[in-house]
Write an enzyme that holds these catalytic residues in place. Structure first.
Site, PDB file in Angstrom:
ATOM      1  N   HIS A 104      42.581  31.255  36.304  1.00 35.10           N
ATOM      2  CA  HIS A 104      41.507  31.122  37.293  1.00 35.10           C
ATOM      3  C   HIS A 104      41.638  29.849  38.126  1.00 35.10           C
ATOM      4  O   HIS A 104      40.898  29.654  39.094  1.00 35.10           O
ATOM      5  CB  HIS A 104      40.139  31.152  36.594  1.00 35.10           C
ATOM      6  CG  HIS A 104      39.096  31.879  37.379  1.00 35.10           C
ATOM      7  ND1 HIS A 104      39.078  31.913  38.768  1.00 35.10           N
ATOM      8  CD2 HIS A 104      38.029  32.619  36.974  1.00 35.10           C
ATOM      9  CE1 HIS A 104      38.057  32.617  39.178  1.00 35.10           C
ATOM     10  NE2 HIS A 104      37.398  33.067  38.120  1.00 35.10           N
TER      11      HIS A 104
ATOM     12  N   ASP B 287      41.703  34.223  42.024  1.00 38.35           N
ATOM     13  CA  ASP B 287      40.300  34.613  41.902  1.00 38.35           C
ATOM     14  C   ASP B 287      40.218  36.110  41.644  1.00 38.35           C
ATOM     15  O   ASP B 287      41.210  36.836  41.757  1.00 38.35           O
ATOM     16  CB  ASP B 287      39.506  34.235  43.152  1.00 38.35           C
ATOM     17  CG  ASP B 287      40.109  34.808  44.422  1.00 38.35           C
ATOM     18  OD1 ASP B 287      40.325  36.039  44.471  1.00 38.35           O
ATOM     19  OD2 ASP B 287      40.377  34.028  45.363  1.00 38.35           O
TER      20      ASP B 287
END
Length: 483
Positions: A453, A457
């Site tokens: 992350h 995304d």
């Protein structure tokens, strides 16, 4: 004369030249000091050992420097050199030589296993084996002496030296039988050690006499049968021997992690420090099943086995072309994302030696047939614990085909420094509804994408997965964009 010859070989390999041996370039470490304290007999230290590869496709390596030499006696210590980036230690699997053997240049000395691969260490020198410093199963750190060689004319006198003198120079002297060791994997040797069995007395039934897990268990059962008979006899005479024997079968055991299992500990520990998120999707594999059947029916090469995986790998590469950030790595120190130019797609493989992830290089430039052949090559090498270091390094994204074993859903952890890994579930027939409301059977595969992350995304991963899904469900689209 002997010292001059040895020094010439060092000058040939070293990046500097000198007209004398009186000024060593580095301070002699304490662990290299020998029993003699006179300056004339004290060994000198050269550049840290590195590995050189002999031959383009060979898996044999040799140390290009002797760690320490004794110019008076002609002794040369051959250290464990650096077997790969970040490798600090290796496990010694077996010796190809024993004390007293003559060796030629580039002759294999031993086989070691690092976190990444199994490698043969070859001799850089011609001479005789004066001392072997380690036994199979030992963990050896980079730079530690593997073997001591006697070179040139001094070798005859060295090999007739009193054994206690040799122990003073290089450590404890081992028996020849223990040093050679049986042909087996680390897991099998650990099993034998846990059972208290000398693996060298077991007759192997595997290829080239390799001792298999079944051989150890069979030997253990035979040994246990004899022990049980003796215990029963003692039970009649002594009373409580049976209960004592029964309780000993359930004692705790300590199993050391070696090779690929040790590497997995390090990799997964690092992965826990990275923020993960997961994206799950269903993929209809009806077209993939038909394509595999078509390849199978029209296959003219009996050595090629067509599976779903090559098409999944190629379609994944096509999707990576449109979403390059999924094929990247992250530099936490400089806060930079490195977009990888090649699609080196790794495939997780569970072997009896542990979990290993070799990768297929440059998938973007390979055909389906080339991917199939390369995948088959890697699977064969992994099964025989013969993967090259190049095969397990440089990966950019990983596929974990858990469906080949069982299960339709997995939650994988990243194989750092990659930023994505995909778990493939089992393809199974399930009922689905059409737009008209009718029920029809469909071959469905669940995929779970784990992503870093810090780099990716949810929207990017979702779009990437949809693109990959489209290529898998409609493989004819691959024909439009393949190069």
């Amino acid at each position: 004369m002997i010292a001059r010859r040895i020094w010439r070989s060092h000058r040939f390999l070293r990046p500097f030249s000198s007209s004398s041996v009186c000024s060593p370039p580095f301070r002699v470490p304490e662990y290299l000091s020998q029993s003699s304290s006179s300056p004339a007999s004290r060994p000198f230290f050269v550049h840290p050992p590195t590995l050189m590869k002999w031959g383009g496709g060979s898996r044999s390596w040799f140390s290009n420097e002797a760690m320490a030499t004794d110019s008076n006696s002609g002794l040369i210590d051959v250290p464990l050199a650096q077997t790969g980036e970040g490798i600090a230690e290796c496990e010694l699997l077996k010796w190809f030589v024993k004390e007293g053997d003559s060796v030629e240049e580039f002759q294999p000395l031993c086989e070691v296993q690092s976190d990444k691969a199994t490698i043969e260490i070859t001799s850089r020198f011609k001479g005789k084996v004066a001392l072997i410093s380690h036994s199979p199963g030992d963990i050896i750190k980079v730079g530690e002496t593997l073997v001591r060689l006697a070179v040139e004319d001094s070798q005859d006198s060295l090999l007739t030296t009193d054994s206690s003198e040799i122990v003073t120079l290089g450590g404890s002297k081992q028996g020849t039988e223990n040093l050679l060791g049986a042909l087996s994997t680390p897991a099998v040797r650990n099993l034998a050690k846990d059972l208290g069995i000398d693996i060298n007395v077991i007759t192997g039934t595997g290829k080239d006499g390799r001792v298999l897990k079944e051989d150890v268990l069979r030997f253990s059962d035979q040994k246990g049968f004899v022990t049980d008979s003796v215990s029963s006899e003692h039970a009649v005479i002594g009373g409580d021997s049976v209960s004592t024997k029964a309780s000993s079968n359930f004692e705790d055991k300590t199993v050391p992690l070696r090779g690929f299992s040790r590497a997995m500990v390090k990799t997964m520990t690092m992965a826990t420090s990275v923020p993960h998120f997961h994206f799950v999707e269903e993929i209809n594999c009806d077209s993939l099943v038909e394509l595999k059947q078509f390849f199978k029916e029209n296959n003219t090469d009996s050595t090629i086995k067509h599976t779903f995986l090559p098409t999944l790998i190629k379609s994944l590469s096509m999707a990576l072309t449109k979403y390059p950030f999924v094929n990247s790595c992250f530099n936490a120190e400089s806060l930079e994302i490195i977009l990888k130019g090649s699609h080196n797609i790794g495939v997780a493989m569970a072997t009896e030696h542990g979990l290993v992830v070799p990768n297929i290089k440059n998938v973007q430039s390979l055909s389906l047939l080339e991917i199939t052949k390369e995948l088959s090559r890697l699977q064969h090498l992994a099964a025989n614990n013969k993967l090259n270091p190049e095969d397990v390094t440089g990966g950019t994204i990983t596929l974990s085909n858990i469906g080949a074993i069982g299960g339709k859903f997995g939650s994988p952890l990243l194989n750092l420094p990659e930023v994505a890994i995909i778990a493939l579930g089992r393809i199974e027939k399930v009922p689905k509804f059409s737009k008209e409301g009718t029920v029809y059977p469909a071959s469905i595969m669940m995929v779970n994408i784990a992503a870093d992350h810090r780099v990716l995304d949810g929207a990017t991963v979702a779009r990437f997965c949809c693109q990959w899904k489209e290529y898998v469900e409609k493989p004819e689209l691959l024909m439009l964009q393949m190069r």
